[in-house]
Write an enzyme that holds these catalytic residues in place. Sequence first.
Site, PDB file in Angstrom:
ATOM      1  N   ARG A 196       0.828  -1.217   0.000  1.00 44.53           N
ATOM      2  CA  ARG A 196       0.000   0.000   0.000  1.00 44.53           C
ATOM      3  C   ARG A 196       0.860   1.264   0.000  1.00 44.53           C
ATOM      4  O   ARG A 196       0.606   2.163  -0.799  1.00 44.53           O
ATOM      5  CB  ARG A 196      -0.978  -0.010   1.190  1.00 44.53           C
ATOM      6  CG  ARG A 196      -1.817   1.259   1.296  1.00 44.53           C
ATOM      7  CD  ARG A 196      -3.054   1.060   2.156  1.00 44.53           C
ATOM      8  NE  ARG A 196      -2.792   0.423   3.427  1.00 44.53           N
ATOM      9  CZ  ARG A 196      -2.294   1.031   4.511  1.00 44.53           C
ATOM     10  NH1 ARG A 196      -2.023   2.315   4.478  1.00 44.53           N
ATOM     11  NH2 ARG A 196      -2.097   0.360   5.621  1.00 44.53           N
ATOM     12  N   TYR A 214     -13.968  17.723 -17.301  1.00 44.17           N
ATOM     13  CA  TYR A 214     -14.493  16.372 -17.115  1.00 44.17           C
ATOM     14  C   TYR A 214     -15.516  16.391 -15.990  1.00 44.17           C
ATOM     15  O   TYR A 214     -15.234  16.873 -14.887  1.00 44.17           O
ATOM     16  CB  TYR A 214     -13.346  15.408 -16.801  1.00 44.17           C
ATOM     17  CG  TYR A 214     -13.807  14.055 -16.331  1.00 44.17           C
ATOM     18  CD1 TYR A 214     -14.603  13.261 -17.148  1.00 44.17           C
ATOM     19  CD2 TYR A 214     -13.473  13.583 -15.072  1.00 44.17           C
ATOM     20  CE1 TYR A 214     -15.047  12.015 -16.709  1.00 44.17           C
ATOM     21  CE2 TYR A 214     -13.897  12.344 -14.630  1.00 44.17           C
ATOM     22  CZ  TYR A 214     -14.691  11.566 -15.457  1.00 44.17           C
ATOM     23  OH  TYR A 214     -15.141  10.350 -15.020  1.00 44.17           O
ATOM     24  N   ASP A 229      -4.872  19.068 -16.012  1.00 49.54           N
ATOM     25  CA  ASP A 229      -5.290  17.739 -16.451  1.00 49.54           C
ATOM     26  C   ASP A 229      -4.811  17.588 -17.895  1.00 49.54           C
ATOM     27  O   ASP A 229      -5.364  18.192 -18.810  1.00 49.54           O
ATOM     28  CB  ASP A 229      -6.813  17.621 -16.353  1.00 49.54           C
ATOM     29  CG  ASP A 229      -7.320  16.234 -16.752  1.00 49.54           C
ATOM     30  OD1 ASP A 229      -6.599  15.504 -17.446  1.00 49.54           O
ATOM     31  OD2 ASP A 229      -8.461  15.902 -16.384  1.00 49.54           O
ATOM     32  N   LYS A 275      -6.554   6.185 -20.105  1.00 48.84           N
ATOM     33  CA  LYS A 275      -6.791   6.645 -21.469  1.00 48.84           C
ATOM     34  C   LYS A 275      -5.558   6.410 -22.348  1.00 48.84           C
ATOM     35  O   LYS A 275      -5.125   5.274 -22.519  1.00 48.84           O
ATOM     36  CB  LYS A 275      -7.217   8.109 -21.443  1.00 48.84           C
ATOM     37  CG  LYS A 275      -8.334   8.429 -20.430  1.00 48.84           C
ATOM     38  CD  LYS A 275      -9.578   7.587 -20.611  1.00 48.84           C
ATOM     39  CE  LYS A 275     -10.782   8.113 -19.837  1.00 48.84           C
ATOM     40  NZ  LYS A 275     -10.642   8.127 -18.376  1.00 48.84           N
TER      41      LYS A 275
END
Length: 372
Positions: A47, A99, A171, A196
């Site tokens: 983690r 977005y 972004d 993406k």
Amino acid sequence: MHFDTLALHATHQPESTTGAVIPPIYLSTTFERNEANELTGDFTYTRPNNPTREALEHALAALEGGAVGMAFGSGQAATMTLFQALRPGDHVLLSTDAYYGTPALLEQVFHPWGLTYTRVDMTDLNAVESSIHENTRVVWCETPSNPMLAITDLLSVSRLAHEAGAICVCDNTWATPVLQRPFDLNCDVVMHSTTKYISGHSDVLGGALIFKRNDALAERVRTLQGLSGAVPSPFDCWLISRGIKTLGVRLRSQMATAQLVADYLVDHPAVEHVHFPGLPNHPDRALIQQQMNGPGAMLSIQVKGGAAEAIQFIGKLKLFTRATSLGGVESLIEHRASVEGPTSTTPVNLLRVSIGLEHAEDLITDLAQALA
């Protein structure tokens, strides 16, 4: 180094013990200590970090030219963790065309918690300047924007942010470091949905934050990521690293096809408007040429009529897959307002198109028969 060389060598580190050209995937969740209870390596538990994830993070930082890269389980997890690093009472400035998941996070999660935000047209620098408050800590840019492909002047917006003591976040999902380098335009943090273009095959979920400096903000975000567990699996990291190797060649091919598709659609009598940065009459053409190395492979089209006509059109397509997301090797098309839901401000006749690796003539033929 040219981008294609960098992309290969940033993700290509042969394993030192065996000499394996492709490093193994370290699936272990935990790491051994010796008889004296000392760690035998640099890792304790997956983690906080993992060798496969660390390799991806180094590659992401190298691609964007940043000091620190952090890989997340999704783009939304990356965005959420950055907002968590702020304090109640802080203010975020966000584009009106972003977005839809980003303002949804701010409204549904962080606004009740005490974070305030304002949405503004980022293409209007006067509006940006007047919307920056005394407590503004983050100016969040997305360029090209989703889904209208609006272009933000990153150099000017980052200057306005810094003058107010805020950071500028970009972004960069749609442009990728192949086409746009936000750190060269004075941005402080770059965000990606690695789902993406970076992974590029529609088979893995991921996100990333890259920091220009290894400062207190980067350290806080890293701490929050470890505490919340907003991390990708080692196998997901390996898939994303594999996708990086071909990012440049994929995107350039997709971009060339997108240009041909946009040129065809812009003159079609059944099409009301084409949103694409590569069109010669684009109002921001000078800015696009200044801060981007190409228009990208995304476009949005508005067909004549309303939602019914738009949905009827995509129902006739044979090669385009009707699905959300973008950046994969297959061409996708979606009625964006339907995906965003009842609060969407996207025009109801708008279709978002992600161009894949099919031949341009085949895609144009498919569009022509559906529009006929």
